[in-house]
Design an enzyme around this catalytic site. Sequence first.
Site, PDB file in Angstrom:
ATOM      1  N   ASP A  38       0.806  -1.239   0.000  1.00  0.00           N
ATOM      2  CA  ASP A  38       0.000   0.000   0.000  1.00  0.00           C
ATOM      3  C   ASP A  38       0.832   1.279   0.000  1.00  0.00           C
ATOM      4  O   ASP A  38       0.349   2.334   0.407  1.00  0.00           O
ATOM      5  CB  ASP A  38      -0.953   0.043   1.205  1.00  0.00           C
ATOM      6  CG  ASP A  38      -2.184  -0.829   1.023  1.00  0.00           C
ATOM      7  OD1 ASP A  38      -2.173  -1.700   0.154  1.00  0.00           O
ATOM      8  OD2 ASP A  38      -3.165  -0.631   1.761  1.00  0.00           O
ATOM      9  N   CYS A  77      -4.649  -5.438  -3.574  1.00  0.00           N
ATOM     10  CA  CYS A  77      -3.566  -6.409  -3.422  1.00  0.00           C
ATOM     11  C   CYS A  77      -3.911  -7.821  -3.880  1.00  0.00           C
ATOM     12  O   CYS A  77      -3.053  -8.517  -4.414  1.00  0.00           O
ATOM     13  CB  CYS A  77      -3.062  -6.423  -1.983  1.00  0.00           C
ATOM     14  SG  CYS A  77      -4.334  -6.552  -0.730  1.00  0.00           S
ATOM     15  N   HIS A 135      -0.051 -12.565  -1.110  1.00  0.00           N
ATOM     16  CA  HIS A 135      -1.317 -12.367  -0.405  1.00  0.00           C
ATOM     17  C   HIS A 135      -1.990 -13.729  -0.214  1.00  0.00           C
ATOM     18  O   HIS A 135      -3.028 -14.038  -0.815  1.00  0.00           O
ATOM     19  CB  HIS A 135      -2.261 -11.410  -1.153  1.00  0.00           C
ATOM     20  CG  HIS A 135      -3.365 -10.881  -0.273  1.00  0.00           C
ATOM     21  ND1 HIS A 135      -4.394 -11.662   0.207  1.00  0.00           N
ATOM     22  CD2 HIS A 135      -3.585  -9.648   0.211  1.00  0.00           C
ATOM     23  CE1 HIS A 135      -5.207 -10.940   0.938  1.00  0.00           C
ATOM     24  NE2 HIS A 135      -4.734  -9.706   0.973  1.00  0.00           N
ATOM     25  N   ASP A 308       2.679  -2.769  -4.274  1.00  0.00           N
ATOM     26  CA  ASP A 308       1.644  -3.436  -5.065  1.00  0.00           C
ATOM     27  C   ASP A 308       0.669  -2.487  -5.759  1.00  0.00           C
ATOM     28  O   ASP A 308       0.038  -2.858  -6.747  1.00  0.00           O
ATOM     29  CB  ASP A 308       0.890  -4.469  -4.224  1.00  0.00           C
ATOM     30  CG  ASP A 308       0.415  -3.923  -2.881  1.00  0.00           C
ATOM     31  OD1 ASP A 308       0.622  -2.723  -2.606  1.00  0.00           O
ATOM     32  OD2 ASP A 308      -0.158  -4.702  -2.111  1.00  0.00           O
TER      33      ASP A 308
END
Length: 398
Positions: A38, A77, A135, A308
Amino acid sequence: MKSLIPALLTLFFACSFRVEAQAKNTDRPSVLLINVDDWNDWNSVLEGHSQAITPNIERFAKKGVTFSHAICASPSCVPSRPALFTGIAPSRSGNISNDSGKRPWRFYAGSETITIPKLFSQNGWTSIGIAKNFHRGDGPEFDTYIPPFKTPKKLKKVGINLNSSAIWDIADIPVSEMGDYKAASAAIKTIQSQEGPLFLSAGIYCPHVPWIVPQAYFDLYPPETLKLSERRVEDLDDLPERLKLLAGFEAKFGKGYHQKLVEKGYDKQFVRAYLASVTFADEQVGRILDAWYASSYAKTGYVVLWSDHGYMLGEKNAWSKIKPWYDSSRSNFMIAGPGLPKGAVCAKAVSLLDLYPTLVELVDLPKPPQVLDGNSLMPLLNNPDAKWDRPVRMTSQM
């Protein structure tokens, strides 16, 4: 005695072949990937916020090439990360939103797809993953995988828990107890203890919410002098109504969310907490980089730093990610290593999808079986001002 000669010759040639193979194997350049979750352009390299204190990414920029207009595969993400590691665009895989996370990313990528770490490990590198990379579903892709470290929930309880995208507080613990600090320490230990060709991919979670870091990082950003993000009154005027709804994300936050934040002063608190988290993340990046450049890997190895996607903190009255605009889509993307320009900035539009084919060409890997949607950036790494007319494609879940 004569009967021993063939056996001895066989042993000699076998040992010679093994030594030659080991020497060739040792010559393979190692690769370090650092991803920061982020992280938008709020740093002193991309200059998205004039007060961002990020000396480590700035120091790293002097060692390689910064792609100043890098765009994510998707501004969230769950689709963005697997897209980078598989080289398959979300629009083609069908993994287009965070809601796609109800299924494993492998469902969308297909069983035959070979990811970046898997391709490295199949060709003689030791692949090690630390913390958040794909993730979820990271483990099978690496020879060794170290999951994320938890941060103890010791808070000063002076912050806000407004919703899942708006949580900040002050961590009442030493920096060394923070999960990202431990992840960086694990990366450092790996760099210092590993031998032979290494592919290391380490994830730093901050500045992903919740924005919770120790007091010292908040102190770097006094509220009385803090600058907010760029906001223009007329910024939404040229948008159709559905995109105005998307800016406010009314389906999640309710009507008039931005205005309510401003009225209560929460917007300034969120900006401060985000910047504090950015500086903390930058510090962990610096620790990993220091270990790398003090190791034998630095001479022949390559380092890639990426985030990302971007993040919005009031621009267009919008908050969080998942938006199809520049602030939500712009990513950090930097590559350094032997033979590459130092301190260079490439202003061409590139995609995070371009990393996979770039690594294949950079370290001479065989191509994976799947079609890669990105383009090798080697022409731009050789000459950041080279002609480049390849468009960037991004998928937005909305």
